[in-house]
Write an enzyme that holds these catalytic residues in place. Sequence first.
Site, PDB file in Angstrom:
ATOM      1  N   GLU A   1       0.819  -1.201   0.000  1.00 50.41           N
ATOM      2  CA  GLU A   1       0.000   0.000   0.000  1.00 50.41           C
ATOM      3  C   GLU A   1       0.859   1.260   0.000  1.00 50.41           C
ATOM      4  O   GLU A   1       0.444   2.305  -0.505  1.00 50.41           O
ATOM      5  CB  GLU A   1      -0.935  -0.012   1.213  1.00 50.41           C
TER       6      GLU A   1
ATOM      7  N   HIS B   1       7.654 -26.717   0.777  1.00 45.82           N
ATOM      8  CA  HIS B   1       6.921 -27.775   0.092  1.00 45.82           C
ATOM      9  C   HIS B   1       5.808 -27.223  -0.783  1.00 45.82           C
ATOM     10  O   HIS B   1       4.962 -27.987  -1.251  1.00 45.82           O
ATOM     11  CB  HIS B   1       6.356 -28.757   1.116  1.00 45.82           C
TER      12      HIS B   1
ATOM     13  N   LYS C   1     -13.753   2.160  -2.614  1.00 38.83           N
ATOM     14  CA  LYS C   1     -14.562   2.604  -1.477  1.00 38.83           C
ATOM     15  C   LYS C   1     -15.793   3.356  -1.952  1.00 38.83           C
ATOM     16  O   LYS C   1     -16.918   3.131  -1.472  1.00 38.83           O
ATOM     17  CB  LYS C   1     -13.738   3.495  -0.554  1.00 38.83           C
TER      18      LYS C   1
END
Length: 473
Positions: free
Chosen positions: A296, A325, A439
């Site tokens: 961010e 793995h 938003k």
Amino acid sequence: MSESSVQTVTLHYANALADRVGPAGLTPADLEAQAGAVARVHRDINERRTAGDLGFYELPHRTDGLEASQAMARQVGESCENLLVLGIGGSALGTLAVHRALCPALHNLWPRRRRGGMRLFVCDNVDPETIAELLEWLDPNETAVNVISKSGGTAETLAQFLRVYGWLRDALGPDAARRRVVVTTDPDKGFLRRLARQEGLPALDVPPNVGGRFSVLTPVGLFPLACAGVDVEGLLAGAAHMESHVSRPDLWENPAYLFGLIHVLFYRRGRNVNVMMPYSDALRDVADWFRQLWAESLGKRYALDGGEVFVGPTPVKALGTTDQHSQVQLYMEGPPDKVITFLEVAHPRREVRCPPLFPEAEEAAYLGGKTLGELLGAEKRATEAALTENGRPNLTLALDRVDAHQVGQVLFLLEAATVFAGGLLGINPLDQPGVELGKRLTFALMGRPGYGDLAGRVGELSDPDPRWRCPRP
């Protein structure tokens, strides 16, 4: 704690250099060539600190947020066993990281005498299944709530709060419910501050000059962590110790500048994926916190001069040995676009030894008498060596042990490194304009007044056709 007794987090960067990883690596001359840029960014940081724009730098030396958080934690802890934190992003990830690092892995399952504090639940999403299950399990008679939003208007957090406050009021009545809520928000403005005044809710302040993803050392993190029994004074002391190092102008004496510069130089060479891989379950959520901090802060469309740059490394979290793995095959033989940062702990707080069973079996006998800590350390060193041999640059942040002081050092080092890297990239690491459109479109879809003209735009962009649907049998 005397200065000489402090264990300092160490940055090992030899495996990022050409004499270890070959042509893919940097040389000391590559780093020295950036002396002018380092000096320029250092001056800019100091100017911004003096102007009050980088408030997080001063947090380790402030006592107001610490004292207010501790006092509130004592008050809340007298009557409640559970603290439910409502927040998202920077209002949650730092608390989760430190809680995971410094509290027992099964903290919420132990009795209070062993926990040393309240149970801590951090609700950082709005998935209805999780919220419903959590409120079914928690007893409102034993639960306090901390709602956190610096702006006071975060949609997800307010939706959580409406439901949880209603749950408290239904169970306890309005007066008792008000005594169970602590608001953490801007000291003067925003809906939550107005609500705290209107309802008479206890409130803690987020300093206006500290952004959310840099706020773990404010009451955003200090209050819930103090409730859980974390040594928040040690956390701040560790950050203060690191602040004295990351404020130095000399590149070779400043671990944050070294970390930031090495990653930026590799980014400019096409290594735009930054993997953080703790070899410690306790530190796994530090990688999650860092992922937000790095992404961010550094992912930006526009430079400071207004030109389009579209910069930003992509942070990835991994866990040793689990991701040996699942991901290390890609790191070892996939595209040469990654730099790996290991988090390593020299001395685990507890140890487990393998009994010498099945001595006749070659596959098991060599493990008899060894500890899991020895195996974890060997796995890290082996992965580090294999990456280095394959020309894959890597660094290590090494802790002597996971304690409050050293976790505080790590958090502060990474925050300072992020701001420094932003300066090298010529962008503002403190804003996040890229999330604002999402938003606003959410507000439109949820019917918030003033955003109705955006609703049609969402419909146009989310048309599901063309699509494939599995035919009915």
